[in-house]
Design a protein around this motif. Structure first.
Motif, PDB file in Angstrom:
ATOM      1  N   ALA A  34       9.435   0.251  -3.508  1.00 30.47           N
ATOM      2  CA  ALA A  34       8.262   0.880  -3.717  1.00 30.47           C
ATOM      3  C   ALA A  34       8.330   1.895  -4.674  1.00 30.47           C
ATOM      4  O   ALA A  34       6.957   2.014  -5.308  1.00 30.47           O
ATOM      5  CB  ALA A  34       7.998   1.598  -2.253  1.00 30.47           C
ATOM      6  N   ALA A  35       9.168   2.720  -5.041  1.00 25.67           N
ATOM      7  CA  ALA A  35       9.139   3.732  -6.307  1.00 25.67           C
ATOM      8  C   ALA A  35       9.142   2.726  -7.752  1.00 25.67           C
ATOM      9  O   ALA A  35       8.311   3.203  -8.392  1.00 25.67           O
ATOM     10  CB  ALA A  35      10.413   4.412  -6.354  1.00 25.67           C
ATOM     11  N   LEU A  36       9.894   1.438  -7.484  1.00 21.54           N
ATOM     12  CA  LEU A  36       9.455   0.953  -8.792  1.00 21.54           C
ATOM     13  C   LEU A  36       8.065   0.227  -9.085  1.00 21.54           C
ATOM     14  O   LEU A  36       7.660   0.379 -10.196  1.00 21.54           O
ATOM     15  CB  LEU A  36      10.533  -0.360  -8.839  1.00 21.54           C
ATOM     16  N   LEU A  37       7.510  -0.107  -7.921  1.00 22.33           N
ATOM     17  CA  LEU A  37       6.200  -0.632  -7.994  1.00 22.33           C
ATOM     18  C   LEU A  37       5.183   0.317  -8.140  1.00 22.33           C
ATOM     19  O   LEU A  37       3.829   0.229  -8.191  1.00 22.33           O
ATOM     20  CB  LEU A  37       5.939  -1.817  -6.863  1.00 22.33           C
ATOM     21  N   ARG A  38       5.579   1.631  -7.588  1.00 17.91           N
ATOM     22  CA  ARG A  38       4.589   2.790  -7.261  1.00 17.91           C
ATOM     23  C   ARG A  38       3.442   2.359  -6.479  1.00 17.91           C
ATOM     24  O   ARG A  38       2.251   2.501  -6.340  1.00 17.91           O
ATOM     25  CB  ARG A  38       3.670   2.975  -8.754  1.00 17.91           C
ATOM     26  N   VAL A  39       4.124   1.955  -5.241  1.00 12.57           N
ATOM     27  CA  VAL A  39       3.271   1.684  -3.925  1.00 12.57           C
ATOM     28  C   VAL A  39       4.057   2.336  -2.907  1.00 12.57           C
ATOM     29  O   VAL A  39       4.972   2.881  -2.986  1.00 12.57           O
ATOM     30  CB  VAL A  39       2.996   0.131  -3.738  1.00 12.57           C
ATOM     31  N   THR A  40       3.222   2.237  -1.727  1.00 17.22           N
ATOM     32  CA  THR A  40       3.808   2.900  -0.607  1.00 17.22           C
ATOM     33  C   THR A  40       4.835   1.733   0.198  1.00 17.22           C
ATOM     34  O   THR A  40       4.791   0.759  -0.011  1.00 17.22           O
ATOM     35  CB  THR A  40       2.971   3.207   0.558  1.00 17.22           C
ATOM     36  N   THR A  41       5.787   2.227   0.957  1.00 21.40           N
ATOM     37  CA  THR A  41       6.817   1.511   1.889  1.00 21.40           C
ATOM     38  C   THR A  41       5.852   0.691   2.862  1.00 21.40           C
ATOM     39  O   THR A  41       6.226  -0.428   3.036  1.00 21.40           O
ATOM     40  CB  THR A  41       7.938   2.098   2.409  1.00 21.40           C
ATOM     41  N   ARG A  42       4.668   1.390   3.176  1.00 23.26           N
ATOM     42  CA  ARG A  42       3.955   0.452   4.033  1.00 23.26           C
ATOM     43  C   ARG A  42       3.507  -0.550   3.500  1.00 23.26           C
ATOM     44  O   ARG A  42       3.094  -1.812   4.361  1.00 23.26           O
ATOM     45  CB  ARG A  42       2.836   1.445   4.520  1.00 23.26           C
ATOM     46  N   LEU A  74       5.564 -10.021  -8.226  1.00 23.24           N
ATOM     47  CA  LEU A  74       4.762  -9.558  -9.298  1.00 23.24           C
ATOM     48  C   LEU A  74       4.165 -10.701 -10.123  1.00 23.24           C
ATOM     49  O   LEU A  74       2.936 -10.497 -10.469  1.00 23.24           O
ATOM     50  CB  LEU A  74       5.476  -8.672 -10.039  1.00 23.24           C
ATOM     51  N   GLU A  75       4.908 -11.544 -10.484  1.00 25.77           N
ATOM     52  CA  GLU A  75       4.437 -12.870 -11.265  1.00 25.77           C
ATOM     53  C   GLU A  75       3.551 -13.722 -10.651  1.00 25.77           C
ATOM     54  O   GLU A  75       2.629 -14.092 -11.198  1.00 25.77           O
ATOM     55  CB  GLU A  75       5.639 -13.681 -11.651  1.00 25.77           C
ATOM     56  N   SER A  76       3.308 -13.615  -9.065  1.00 24.97           N
ATOM     57  CA  SER A  76       2.526 -14.607  -8.425  1.00 24.97           C
ATOM     58  C   SER A  76       1.007 -13.878  -8.464  1.00 24.97           C
ATOM     59  O   SER A  76       0.018 -14.521  -7.984  1.00 24.97           O
ATOM     60  CB  SER A  76       2.858 -14.493  -6.839  1.00 24.97           C
ATOM     61  N   GLY A  77       0.975 -12.740  -9.344  1.00 20.53           N
ATOM     62  CA  GLY A  77      -0.532 -12.103  -9.189  1.00 20.53           C
ATOM     63  C   GLY A  77      -0.907 -11.436  -8.030  1.00 20.53           C
ATOM     64  O   GLY A  77      -2.142 -11.117  -8.085  1.00 20.53           O
ATOM     65  N   SER A  78       0.011 -10.781  -7.328  1.00 23.54           N
ATOM     66  CA  SER A  78      -0.498  -9.983  -6.101  1.00 23.54           C
ATOM     67  C   SER A  78      -1.132  -8.688  -6.850  1.00 23.54           C
ATOM     68  O   SER A  78      -0.500  -8.204  -7.533  1.00 23.54           O
ATOM     69  CB  SER A  78       0.685  -9.710  -5.153  1.00 23.54           C
ATOM     70  N   THR A  79      -2.124  -8.402  -5.999  1.00 23.74           N
ATOM     71  CA  THR A  79      -2.781  -7.090  -6.385  1.00 23.74           C
ATOM     72  C   THR A  79      -2.920  -6.155  -4.991  1.00 23.74           C
ATOM     73  O   THR A  79      -2.959  -6.754  -3.950  1.00 23.74           O
ATOM     74  CB  THR A  79      -4.228  -7.601  -7.058  1.00 23.74           C
ATOM     75  N   ILE A  80      -3.171  -4.945  -5.432  1.00 22.06           N
ATOM     76  CA  ILE A  80      -3.419  -3.844  -4.492  1.00 22.06           C
ATOM     77  C   ILE A  80      -4.898  -3.884  -4.086  1.00 22.06           C
ATOM     78  O   ILE A  80      -5.472  -3.738  -5.004  1.00 22.06           O
ATOM     79  CB  ILE A  80      -2.937  -2.710  -4.970  1.00 22.06           C
TER      80      ILE A  80
END
Length: 84
Positions: A34-42, A74-80
């Protein structure tokens, strides 16, 4: 002396290739990923449950994510967010 340097060089090459394999097969905790991607664990939990992100669950609550699986995610193009 020459006979000793060749095995040492082979051992050094073997050790460096092993280190490269370990860095490619890095295992991250949910918090580290999560820290690496800068997202939440949720967010990561939701992606794992949806099948978009692969994860290892050695025990009930323990979750580990391989770095190569994170890269594939990440390469799959997933977005938030769902607007895109």
């Amino acid at each position: 002396m020459a006979s000793k340097t060749k095995p040492q060089a082979e051992a050094l090459n073997s050790a460096s290739s092993h280190a490269a394999e370990l860095s490619n097969a890095a295992i991250l905790t949910k918090q580290e990923a999560a820290a690496l991607l800068r997202v939440t664990t949720r967010y990561l939990e939701r992606q794992i449950r949806a099948g978009r992100l692969r994860a290892c669950k050695p025990t009930g609550k323990l979750v580990r994510i391989l770095l190569k699986d994170l890269d594939a995610f990440l390469e799959s193009g997933s977005t938030i967010g769902g607007d895109s």
